[in-house]
Every structure is written in C-alpha cells, then in structure tokens.
Design an enzyme around this catalytic site. Structure first.
Site, PDB file in Angstrom:
ATOM      1  CE  LYS A 203     -81.383  16.860 -22.733  1.00  0.00           C
ATOM      2  NZ  LYS A 203     -80.019  16.910 -22.238  1.00  0.00           N
ATOM      3  CD  GLU A 209     -87.137   1.680 -22.134  1.00  0.00           C
ATOM      4  OE1 GLU A 209     -87.011   2.598 -22.985  1.00  0.00           O
ATOM      5  OE2 GLU A 209     -86.174   1.007 -21.721  1.00  0.00           O
ATOM      6  N   GLY A 262     -80.643  14.766 -18.308  1.00  0.00           N
ATOM      7  CA  GLY A 262     -81.788  14.020 -17.782  1.00  0.00           C
ATOM      8  C   GLY A 262     -81.735  13.831 -16.272  1.00  0.00           C
ATOM      9  NE  ARG A 263     -75.811  11.649 -15.278  1.00  0.00           N
ATOM     10  CZ  ARG A 263     -75.643  11.532 -16.581  1.00  0.00           C
ATOM     11  NH1 ARG A 263     -76.633  11.115 -17.347  1.00  0.00           N
ATOM     12  NH2 ARG A 263     -74.479  11.850 -17.150  1.00  0.00           N
ATOM     13  CD  GLU A 348     -77.734   7.760 -17.128  1.00  0.00           C
ATOM     14  OE1 GLU A 348     -78.266   6.733 -17.555  1.00  0.00           O
ATOM     15  OE2 GLU A 348     -78.362   8.832 -17.007  1.00  0.00           O
ATOM     16  CG  HIS A 379     -83.743  -5.353  11.834  1.00  0.00           C
ATOM     17  ND1 HIS A 379     -83.568  -5.967  13.054  1.00  0.00           N
ATOM     18  CD2 HIS A 379     -83.999  -4.054  12.089  1.00  0.00           C
ATOM     19  CE1 HIS A 379     -83.747  -5.065  14.019  1.00  0.00           C
ATOM     20  NE2 HIS A 379     -84.000  -3.900  13.461  1.00  0.00           N
ATOM     21  CE  LYS A 489     -81.110   4.337 -24.132  1.00  0.00           C
ATOM     22  NZ  LYS A 489     -81.054   5.791 -24.182  1.00  0.00           N
TER      23      LYS A 489
HETATM   24  O1  F6P Z   1     -80.848   5.625 -21.282  1.00  0.00           O
HETATM   25  C1  F6P Z   1     -80.426   6.571 -20.359  1.00  0.00           C
HETATM   26  C2  F6P Z   1     -81.198   7.845 -20.461  1.00  0.00           C
HETATM   27  O2  F6P Z   1     -80.811   8.550 -21.584  1.00  0.00           O
HETATM   28  C3  F6P Z   1     -81.032   8.681 -19.201  1.00  0.00           C
HETATM   29  O3  F6P Z   1     -79.879   9.408 -19.197  1.00  0.00           O
HETATM   30  C4  F6P Z   1     -82.279   9.482 -19.221  1.00  0.00           C
HETATM   31  O4  F6P Z   1     -82.524  10.086 -17.985  1.00  0.00           O
HETATM   32  C5  F6P Z   1     -83.275   8.437 -19.615  1.00  0.00           C
HETATM   33  O5  F6P Z   1     -82.591   7.622 -20.544  1.00  0.00           O
HETATM   34  C6  F6P Z   1     -84.564   8.929 -20.206  1.00  0.00           C
HETATM   35  O6  F6P Z   1     -84.359   9.674 -21.367  1.00  0.00           O
HETATM   36  P1  F6P Z   1     -85.474  10.647 -21.909  1.00  0.00           P
HETATM   37  O7  F6P Z   1     -85.755  11.655 -20.870  1.00  0.00           O
HETATM   38  O8  F6P Z   1     -84.918  11.250 -23.161  1.00  0.00           O
HETATM   39  O9  F6P Z   1     -86.705   9.820 -22.198  1.00  0.00           O
END
Ligand code: F6P
Length: 516
Positions: A203, A209, A262-263, A348, A379, A489
């Site tokens: 987003k 990452e 995002g979610r 979240e 199990h 972060k």
């Molecule tokens: O760190 C949490 C978050 O902001 C989530 O809410 C989001 O889905 C994820 O990181 C990834 O963010 P982006 O889509 O901006 O890379």
C-alpha cells in the site's frame, strides 16, 4: 466511530454486565427452536445471473446468547450508534478519525457511494485488462508469479491462492512476505526465472521487508539472464508515485484508493496475483460473494444480522466472561490459512486500548485470534479446549461439498468430526474419574459453506470484515488504524543506524547478534 454516545453505552454495558449466565443446556431446554432461531443463512447466485442459489449458514445456537442477552446487545447496538456508523462506512464517511479517512473496501465489490463504486470498477477493469493481457502473453511466456508483500498485502492473496488454485492455476503464484531470505529462496527454487513475473504489493510502497525482497527478486531475474527484469514487475499500491520512483513503468502500476486499509485490501489490486492464478471471472465471483454479505449486513438489523450477531458473541465472551482468546478451526484444507488471515484482520483492527476519541476503553478489546485446521488440531490442541481451565469460544468452518476426488469417506469423516467437536464441547461428559470427566458447556459457532469456491471465500472474508467492524462499534474503538506497529519499526531503524538509547538487554543482544 461515529455516533458513540458515552452515557447510554455505559448504561447498556452495565445492563449486560448484570445479566445472569444460563448454561447452554438451560438455553436449549428453554427453547426448542433454538437452532432455527439462531442460524443465519446468506445466499448468492450459483453463477452470475443465475436464479439458482448457493450460500452459507452460520449456527450460533451453541453460544451462550439467550433472549435476554440478545435484547441487551440490541440496546447496546442502538446506544453505540451502530446504524449511523454503518451508514458512514458505506457512505464514505470518516470512520477512521485518527487518520481522517473513510474505509472504502466495500466499494471494491459494489457497496459504497456511486463515485467510489465507479472508481473501484474502473480500477478493476484496468486490472482485468492487465491480467488478461498477461494470460495472452503480452509480457512473454509467464507461468510463475512471485507475489511480494507483507501483512495485509500478503495474507489475503496467500489465503485465496491456496484455497482456489488447487485444481487449476492459470499462473503458479508464490506469495513471499518474510524478510528472512529463506522465504524468497524457496520461491526462487519453485520458479523458472525465464517465465516469472514479480508482483510487488505494498500500500505504502515503503515497507522495508517488501522493498528488500523486491530488490533481491529483480537481482535474481538479472543474474539468471532476464534482459529487462524491470519489465517483469507489476506494482499494486496506493502510492503509485513511489512505485514510479522505484522504477516501475506506469503501464504496470495498478493503484488502489488510500481509503482501502491494508488488511481490507484483498478485493483491490492487491488481489492481482489471485486474479492471475484463478482468472478474472473467478475473481469477480469472489467479489460477488463478498457483495452478498455486504447486502445482508446493510439491510438487516439486530440479531438477524449475522456479522453483528457474531460480534454479540465476541463481546459476550471477551467482556462478560473474561475470555482472552477465540479459536478458529477450518475443517477444510483449502481454508488452512484462514486463521492466519483472521488473526491480522481482528487483532490489528481491534487490538486497541483507547476509544475512537482517545479515552481509555472500558473493558477488554479484541481477543487473541488463533486456530488451525481440523482434524489435525483435534490431535494436538483440543485437549485444552475440552478439559483445560480456559473458556475458549470456538468457530468451526467447513464446506458441505468436498474439494477432493477421493473416496467420499474422507469428506464424510471430516464433517462428522467437525460436528462432533461442537457437540462434545457443549455436552461434556460426567465420570467418576475426574481425569475422564469433561465439564462441557463450552461454546462454538459453526459456519457451513455449501461449496468452498471463490464466492464462498469472498463471503467468509466480508463476513469477518463486518464482524470486526461491528465489534469496534460496540466497543467504541477505531478498527482502521494500526499505530501499534510503528514503534518496533522505528527501533529497528535505530538498531540499523546504531543511534539510539537502547536498554541494557537489547544492547547485550545486539552485541551477541553481531548488530552492535
Ligand atoms: O506494519 C503493519 C502494516 O502496515 C499492515 O497494516 C500492512 O498490511 C502491512 O504493514 C504492509 O504494509 P504495506 O502494504 O504498506 O507494505
């Protein structure tokens, strides 16, 4: 959230807290029609334009919601201004006040203002054109896709791809989220660089990452003889300028609105890898299933509203019975990533300590969502559910139609086990030997989709989005921000730069890990 009226919600909560807690046996004894009274069905056409219906049912009868509690929750719903908040959600109102934003995920499947729905349709059409062009070879012979993203930019696509491409994948998609290079290496091993597309889902287009994995994926293409690695990148983002800056050609940027969280973004261009794998028609079916739940959620009041009723159960267990967790077990291999998806969605969104207006909350907020896949979990962890000291409400999710072509015994045994667990948790069993006694009176909710297809998955996801929203409204919190993820972060960046006021424990660990 809009319309929260502090005084009257406090009174409604006080009334709820004063209620007695009848056992499940008492509730069933008091109402012969309880299963029918507490089962909801949401339906949608078998295929677009078809008269024939399919759908899902949700049986809440094995929860402790009785008439008295339901009436009290309906009073809370009113006091919390639920109807106005729901209108604001679908009407483009500011339902995320801390960030001054609307939350327009509904519009992605046609549930929103005219302008938002039109915008979403145009973006979907653009995505559809690119998906179809890729299927037809516009970017060369594309057989694999490495979809790089994290959190909301990965969990939905991973779930949908795992659920829906088992029989046939138009493109073989691998979702990579973890910064641990082992994750990307596993995808490299499974893909041929000559025929691999990279989908960058972010987003913000700034997530460490994702951007680090993206750079390594491009290097892998280049190292393996792909002449124009950049030409193999598609960006899925609400920050198209950043994607351009990063070097993605505008023709391969699929934007989505900033107001889609995002979610909550699977139905936006974040779903591009899913559409690549299942095709646009199936992707649209996923939207149609979600839309059916939107329609139900918008048009139905109080206990008749299935996601709202689910929120009543959630609030009952967390706030009135002190349950700290809620377990979700998918009795379908295709839904094995659903608990992970719901974990982010619910934790979240609603893992907060202050109200939408910044005041301390007046009770616990989201439970810890956890779970697994049936029958495996039986199990492994069900011992605690049946005989442990914690009261844990359980959701069972199953498909009536099987997904496999083996002896029908497989699916029958799967379904029998699912139903048996709910029955056993509720009934319990007496024994003279305390080690062999089951206390019973343990709650569960059972979801049965008629078939675990794209529409059913869309419906299940939309159901939980609305359940999460309804919970937030009842608690007076904002489910659409997530400031809690920022501090870690920032400290990671300080560790990277070596500039920070670190505590002695972290300093020692930095030294041990070679990061000092
Ligand atoms: O760190 C949490 C978050 O902001 C989530 O809410 C989001 O889905 C994820 O990181 C990834 O963010 P982006 O889509 O901006 O890379």
């Amino acid at each position: 959230m809009g319309g929260v009226t502090g005084g009257s919600t406090a009174a409604a909560w006080a009334a709820l807290r004063g209620l007695p807690h009848p056992t499940l046996a008492e509730l069933f004894a008091g109402d012969a029609d309880r299963p029918a009274a507490l089962t909801r069905r949401i339906a949608w056409p078998v295929e677009p334009g078809s008269e024939a219906e399919t759908g899902m049912l949700v049986d809440f009868s094995k929860t402790h919601l009785g008439d008295e509690a339901l009436a009290a929750f309906e009073a809370l719903t009113e006091a919390a201004g639920f109807a106005a908040a729901r209108d604001a959600l679908f009407g483009g109102g500011i339902v995320n006040p801390t960030e001054g934003r609307a939350a327009t995920h509904g519009a992605l499947r046609g549930s929103g203002t005219e302008a938002q729905v039109e915008e979403a349709e145009a973006l979907l059409a653009r995505m559809g054109m690119l998906v179809e062009a890729i299927h037809e070879g516009a970017l060369g012979d594309i057989r694999h896709c490495i979809a790089i993203g994290i959190g909301g930019s990965a969990l939905g696509p991973a779930l949908a791809i795992d659920a829906l491409t088992r029989d046939l994948a138009l493109v073989d998609v691998h979702v990579v989220s973890n910064i641990d290079g082992l994750a990307l290496e596993a995808a490299f091993r499974a893909c041929d660089p000559a025929t691999t597309l990279i989908a960058l889902a972010s987003k913000t287009f700034t997530t460490t990452e994702t951007m680090t994995n993206a750079a390594s994926a491009l290097k892998w293409l280049a190292d393996n003889g792909v002449e124009d690695p950049g030409g193999r990148v598609v960006a899925l983002t609400a920050a198209p300028d950043k994607a351009v800056e990063w070097g993605v050609d505008e023709t391969r940027i699929l934007p989505f609105p900033e107001s889609v969280g995002g979610r909550y973004s699977l139905f936006s261009s974040i779903g591009f890898p899913v559409a690549l794998g299942i095709g646009m028609d199936e992707f649209r079916q996923m939207l149609a299933g979600a839309k059916a739940v939107d329609d139900h959620f918008r048009a139905t009041e109080g206990r008749a509203n299935a996601p709202l009723l689910a929120a009543y159960a959630d609030q009952y267990y967390t706030r009135l019975r002190g349950c700290q967790t809620r377990a979700v077990f998918a009795y379908d291999e295709r839904l094995k990533l659903l608990p992970d998806y719901l974990q982010q969605l619910e934790m979240e969104s609603n893992g907060k300590s202050v109200t939408a207006h910044g005041a301390p909350v007046d009770g616990p907020t989201a439970a810890v969502t956890w779970g697994g896949v049936g029958t495996d979990a039986q199990h492994a962890v069900f011992q605690l559910l049946h005989q442990g000291t914690h009261l844990i409400p359980v959701d069972f999710i199953a498909s009536i139609a099987p997904g496999d072509d083996l002896d029908p015994a497989h699916h029958r045994i799967l379904l029998m086990n699912c139903l048996a667990q709910g029955a056993a948790l509720m009934a319990g069993k007496t024994s003279d030997d305390p080690s062999r006694a089951y206390p019973g009176d343990r709650p569960s909710t059972t979801f049965l989709v008629e078939d675990c297809d794209a529409a059913a998955l869309g419906a299940l996801i939309a159901f939980h989005e609305h359940r999460t929203f309804a919970n937030a409204v009842l608690m007076g919190i904002n489910p659409f921000d997530q400031f809690g993820v920022e501090l870690g972060k920032a400290i990671a960046k300080q560790i990277e730069s070596g500039k920070g006021d670190f505590d002695p424990s972290t300093k020692a660990l930095m030294a041990a890990a070679g990061l000092a």
